[in-house]
Design an enzyme around this catalytic site. Structure first.
Site, PDB file in Angstrom:
ATOM      1  N   GLU B  50      -2.713  -4.778  -2.968  1.00 46.21           N
ATOM      2  CA  GLU B  50      -2.653  -4.357  -1.738  1.00 46.21           C
ATOM      3  C   GLU B  50      -4.195  -4.711  -0.787  1.00 46.21           C
ATOM      4  O   GLU B  50      -4.178  -5.277   0.316  1.00 46.21           O
ATOM      5  CB  GLU B  50      -2.582  -2.977  -1.119  1.00 46.21           C
ATOM      6  CG  GLU B  50      -1.337  -2.380  -1.260  1.00 46.21           C
ATOM      7  CD  GLU B  50      -0.879  -1.769  -2.658  1.00 46.21           C
ATOM      8  OE1 GLU B  50      -1.600  -2.323  -3.538  1.00 46.21           O
ATOM      9  OE2 GLU B  50      -0.064  -0.911  -2.704  1.00 46.21           O
ATOM     10  N   ASN B  51      -5.103  -4.701  -1.539  1.00 47.57           N
ATOM     11  CA  ASN B  51      -6.364  -5.311  -1.227  1.00 47.57           C
ATOM     12  C   ASN B  51      -6.576  -6.670  -0.919  1.00 47.57           C
ATOM     13  O   ASN B  51      -7.246  -7.243   0.039  1.00 47.57           O
ATOM     14  CB  ASN B  51      -7.616  -4.777  -2.120  1.00 47.57           C
ATOM     15  CG  ASN B  51      -7.358  -5.081  -3.389  1.00 47.57           C
ATOM     16  OD1 ASN B  51      -6.305  -5.363  -3.900  1.00 47.57           O
ATOM     17  ND2 ASN B  51      -8.602  -4.819  -4.515  1.00 47.57           N
TER      18      ASN B  51
END
Lengths: 218, 220
Positions: B50-51
Site C-alpha cells: 500500500e505504501n
C-alpha cells in the site's frame, strides 16, 4: 512563483500556529519529516489538527506530537502503533476520524487538485457509509469523499534543487507527494539541496511550484 | 489439534495454490505473510504494498536493511529486478482500479454472504481501517485467511457478521486450518477439508449454513 526559501527546522516550526491543520507525509515513520516534527515538539504548538495515514509511534514519527499532547483532532486511517493516539481516542482527548487509507489520500489529493470531492466505492456497506454523504450516478451508489485542505504541509524528500523540485527515496515517497499539494504553506525537509538543473527533469516527482520552504536535514 | 504455528503454515501453504503466474497480489499481515514461502519457484508473482511499491523482494539479511524500504506493515523488504516505486495515492488507484488480482486478508469474522469484518471490536479493539476497506472494494479476488474458530473455540464463520463490516459481499474464498470454503451466490460451499480433521468437525465449528457437494477434496 518565487523560489522556495531555505530555512532551518526551528524557523519552519514557527510557521505553524496553534490550531493549524497539518498535512504530514509518512508511512509508519518511513519518509517522515522527523526534524520538523521534533522542532514542533520543541516549539510546543497546541490544538493541532493532524492529517496523516497513521500517527506512527509514540517516540518516532508523527506520534511524538500526540505523545506530547499537541494534537486534539486527528484524521487518519490506522493508529495501531501509537499508544498515545489510542489512549487519546479512548479518553476523548483526541477526536479521531478514521478513513479508508486510499480515501484519505484522495481527499487530500482532491484539495490539492482543486476538486470538490471524490466519488469512491470504498466503505459502502460499512460504518464509513453512515458518516458520509452518498451520491447515485447512473444508478450506482458512491461515497462522497470531501477535500481536506491544510494550513501547513510537512513533507520529507531525498533531494531538492533550489526551485524546490523534489525526488524521493524508495518507499519513503509514500504520502509525501500527495501531502505536498494541499497545504497553504508547504515545507519540505530534504537530505540534499542541489543547484537548479542538477536533477534530471524526467526524474522529478514533485514539481517545485508546490514547495514554499526547504529545510536541509541535519 | 494444531498449534498456532502449524495453523498459520497450513493455511498459508493452501492459499499459495490459489496464486497464479503473473498475478499482482497484496498480502496482509498475520497468516498472509507466510504465503510467499510456499509459492512454487517457477511462477512469477508481482507483490503490491500500500505504501507504494510493486514487485518487491523478500526480507533482507540482517544488517542489509535499507531505512527507506519497508512494506505496508513496516517490515523491511528488498528491491529486485522490476521493482517500481510510486506514491501511496497511486498505490490505492491500483487497488480500486481493478489492477490487483488477489488479496489475502486476515478476518475476525466472515459470513455466508461473503461479508468480512476485520477492523474493529467496538469498545475493545479499534486500531483503525488501514487499507483493508480499499482492498475489499477493489481487489479482483479476496481470500480470507483465518483460524476456523476464535480463541475460546467459538465460530468465526457465521450466518451474519456481528462486528462492523470491512467489506460487504466481497470474500471469494475462506481458507482455515480445517477447510477451504468457497463463497457462491447460493451460499458457502465446502471444497476441501484438511486431512487432520473431518467434515462433521468442520460443521460443528461453523455457524454458517454449509453446502456440502458430493465430492470434497483434501489438503494438508
Amino acid at each position: 512563483m518565487a523560489k522556495p526559501k531555505i530555512i532551518n527546522a526551528n524557523e519552519a516550526a514557527k510557521l505553524v500556529k496553534d490550531g493549524d491543520t497539518l498535512l504530514i507525509g509518512s508511512f509508519l515513520a518511513i519518509g517522515c519529516p522527523q526534524q520538523l516534527i521534533d522542532a514542533l515538539v520543541t516549539t510546543g504548538q497546541k490544538n493541532l489538527h493532524v492529517v496523516c495515514i497513521s500517527p506512527d509511534y509514540d517516540d518516532y514519527g508523527i506520534g511524538k506530537l500526540l505523545f506530547h499532547k499537541q494534537v486534539t483532532y486527528l484524521q487518519t486511517s490506522w493508529h495501531g502503533f501509537s499508544k498515545a493516539s489510542q489512549a487519546g481516542f479512548h479518553d476523548g482527548s483526541i477526536k479521531i476520524e478514521f478513513n479508508p487509507q486510499g480515501g484519505l489520500l484522495e481527499r487530500v489529493r482532491a484539495a490539492g487538485a482543486g476538486l470538490g470531492g471524490i466519488l469512491s466505492p470504498v466503505g459502502l456497506g460499512t460504518p464509513v457509509e453512515k458518516e458520509r454523504e452518498t451520491i447515485t450516478v447512473d444508478g450506482k451508489k458512491w461515497i462522497l469523499e470531501k477535500p481536506i485542505h491544510g494550513d501547513v504541509s510537512l513533507i520529507k524528500a531525498k533531494k531538492a534543487d533550489k526551485m524546490g523540485n523534489l525526488i524521493y527515496s524508495k518507499s519513503a515517497r509514500n504520502c509525501n507527494p500527495i501531502m505536498a499539494t494541499a497545504g497553504k504553506i508547504v515545507i519540505a525537509q530534504v537530505d540534499e539541496i542541489v543547484e537548479i538543473g542538477e536533477i534530471d527533469p524526467e526524474h522529478i516527482i514533485t514539481p517545485g511550484v508546490f514547495i514554499d520552504y526547504l529545510v536541509l536535514n541535519k | 489439534m494444531l498449534d498456532k504455528n502449524e495453523i498459520q503454515h497450513l493455511v498459508a501453504r493452501r492459499i499459495a495454490k490459489e496464486i497464479k503466474d503473473g498475478d499482482v497480489v497484496n498480502l496482509g499481515v498475520g497468516i498472509p505473510t507466510f504465503v510467499p514461502i510456499y509459492l512454487p519457484k517457477n511462477i512469477h508473482v508481482i507483490t503490491h504494498s500500500e505504501n507504494g511499491i510493486l514487485g518487491f523482494g523478500p526480507a533482507p539479511k540482517k544488517g542489509e536493511e535499507h531505512p527507506d524500504l519497508t512494506n505496508a506493515g513496516g517490515g523491511f523488504i528488498t528491491e529486485v529486478k522490476g521493482t517500481s516505486y510510486f506514491d501511496s495515492a497511486l498505490s490505492f488507484s491500483i487497488i480500486r482500479g481493478g489492477h490487483l488480482d488477489l488479496t489475502v486478508l486476515g478476518a475476525l469474522q466472515v459470513d455466508q454472504e461473503g461479508n468480512i469484518a476485520n477492523w474493529m471490536i467496538p469498545g475493545k479493539f479499534v486500531p483503525g481501517i488501514g487499507g483493508a476497506m480499499d482492498l475489499c472494494a477493489g481487489a479482483k479476488k479476496i481470500i480470507a485467511a483465518m483460524t476456523h474458530t476464535d480463541k475460546d473455540g467459538g465460530p468465526k464463520i457465521l450466518k451474519k457478521c456481528t462486528l462492523p463490516l470491512t467489506g460487504p459481499h466481497c470474500v471469494d474464498l475462506i481458507v482455515t486450518e480445517m477447510a477451504v470454503i468457497e463463497v457462491t451466490p447460493k451460499g458457502l460451499v465446502i471444497r476441501e477439508v484438511a486431512s487432520w480433521t473431518n467434515i462433521e468437525d468442520v460443521k460443528k465449528h461453523t455457524e454458517a449454513d454449509l453446502i456440502i457437494p458430493s465430492k470434497i477434496g483434501s489438503f494438508c
